[in-house]
Design a protein around this motif. Structure first.
Motif, PDB file in Angstrom:
ATOM      1  N   LYS A  28       0.835  -1.204   0.000  1.00 11.66           N
ATOM      2  CA  LYS A  28       0.000   0.000   0.000  1.00 11.66           C
ATOM      3  C   LYS A  28       0.871   1.256   0.000  1.00 11.66           C
ATOM      4  O   LYS A  28       0.607   2.220  -0.713  1.00 11.66           O
TER       5      LYS A  28
ATOM      6  N   GLU B 130       2.250   1.781  -3.428  1.00  8.95           N
ATOM      7  CA  GLU B 130       1.246   2.359  -4.322  1.00  8.95           C
ATOM      8  C   GLU B 130       1.109   3.860  -4.071  1.00  8.95           C
ATOM      9  O   GLU B 130       1.084   4.663  -5.011  1.00  8.95           O
TER      10      GLU B 130
ATOM     11  N   THR C 109       1.876  -0.374  -8.792  1.00  6.18           N
ATOM     12  CA  THR C 109       0.437  -0.292  -9.043  1.00  6.18           C
ATOM     13  C   THR C 109      -0.179  -1.671  -8.891  1.00  6.18           C
ATOM     14  O   THR C 109       0.515  -2.692  -8.972  1.00  6.18           O
ATOM     15  N   ARG C 110      -1.471  -1.683  -8.693  1.00  2.23           N
ATOM     16  CA  ARG C 110      -2.234  -2.930  -8.571  1.00  2.23           C
ATOM     17  C   ARG C 110      -3.298  -2.927  -9.649  1.00  2.23           C
ATOM     18  O   ARG C 110      -4.014  -1.939  -9.825  1.00  2.23           O
TER      19      ARG C 110
ATOM     20  N   TYR D 137       0.496  -7.046  -8.719  1.00  5.01           N
ATOM     21  CA  TYR D 137       1.239  -5.825  -8.436  1.00  5.01           C
ATOM     22  C   TYR D 137       2.394  -5.733  -9.427  1.00  5.01           C
ATOM     23  O   TYR D 137       2.993  -6.746  -9.792  1.00  5.01           O
TER      24      TYR D 137
END
Length: 210
Positions: A61, A64, A70-71, A83
């Motif tokens: 997290k 990100e 990024t996911r 990911y």
């Protein structure tokens, strides 16, 4: 829910700012894993022995929020979340390579408690290869492949090379460890017969001529 506030060194220094993003425990090792391309959470957890599920979720997290990863959801039939590194995150490759080179002297003998994955040798071997091309590496611990000289996309991958590699390298664990620790150059290992080179690509021919 608002994003949690991350701790900062609060110093107007580029090194401090960088450590605000990647200085937490596990972050750079997650980057190491994501340099192989998109990874599922379960795969990341399996290849980061010792990290808790809560810690891994927290670090991802943070990455990100920091613009490092990024996911996204894969299209069917996969339909799973993965990911992957952003260009900013991939820019950490030379940082990891420099850190790995600096840490070569710390390897020493493998401890009984040390985990190992074959692809953890990918970045050290990448530093040892002077050339470009797709390289498949076979060890007793497993098989992985390298994208030597690639400036975009995955740096390496677990398992056999996708398609015909430019070179195949077969060696034992002790040789790979010696190369990774900087005790033996790839050229010397090939010359001594400790690395078997096959393939018809320019890189294989170059390695055989060493």
């Amino acid at each position: 829910m608002s994003p949690r506030t991350r701790r900062s060194y609060d110093q107007y220094c580029s090194a401090a700012r960088a450590l605000d993003l990647v200085g937490d425990r596990w972050t750079l090792l997650i980057v190491r894993e994501l340099l192989a391309g998109p990874r599922r959470y379960t795969d990341l957890h399996a290849d980061l022995p010792g990290v808790s599920t809560d810690m891994l979720a927290s670090r991802l997290k943070d990455m990100e929020q920091g613009g490092l990863a990024t996911r996204r959801r894969l299209p069917p039939p996969g339909a799973v979340y993965v990911y992957e590194l952003t260009p900013r995150g991939r820019g950490l490759l030379p940082v990891l390579q420099a850190l790995g080179a600096w840490g070569e002297a710390e390897l020493g003998e493998r401890r009984p408690t040390d985990a190992v994955r074959a692809h953890w040798f990918a970045l050290p071997l990448l530093r040892a290869i002077d050339g470009q091309g797709l390289v498949e590496v076979r060890l007793e611990e497993g098989v992985f492949h390298l994208h030597a000289g690639s400036e975009e996309g995955p740096v390496y991958g677990d398992g056999p090379a996708p398609g015909e590699p430019d070179a195949r390298l077969v060696m034992d664990a002790s040789t790979c460890t010696a190369i990774s620790a900087g005790e033996l150059s790839l050229a010397d290992a090939v010359h001594a017969g400790r690395v078997e080179v096959s393939g018809d690509g320019a890189l294989a021919k170059e390695l055989r001529s060493l």
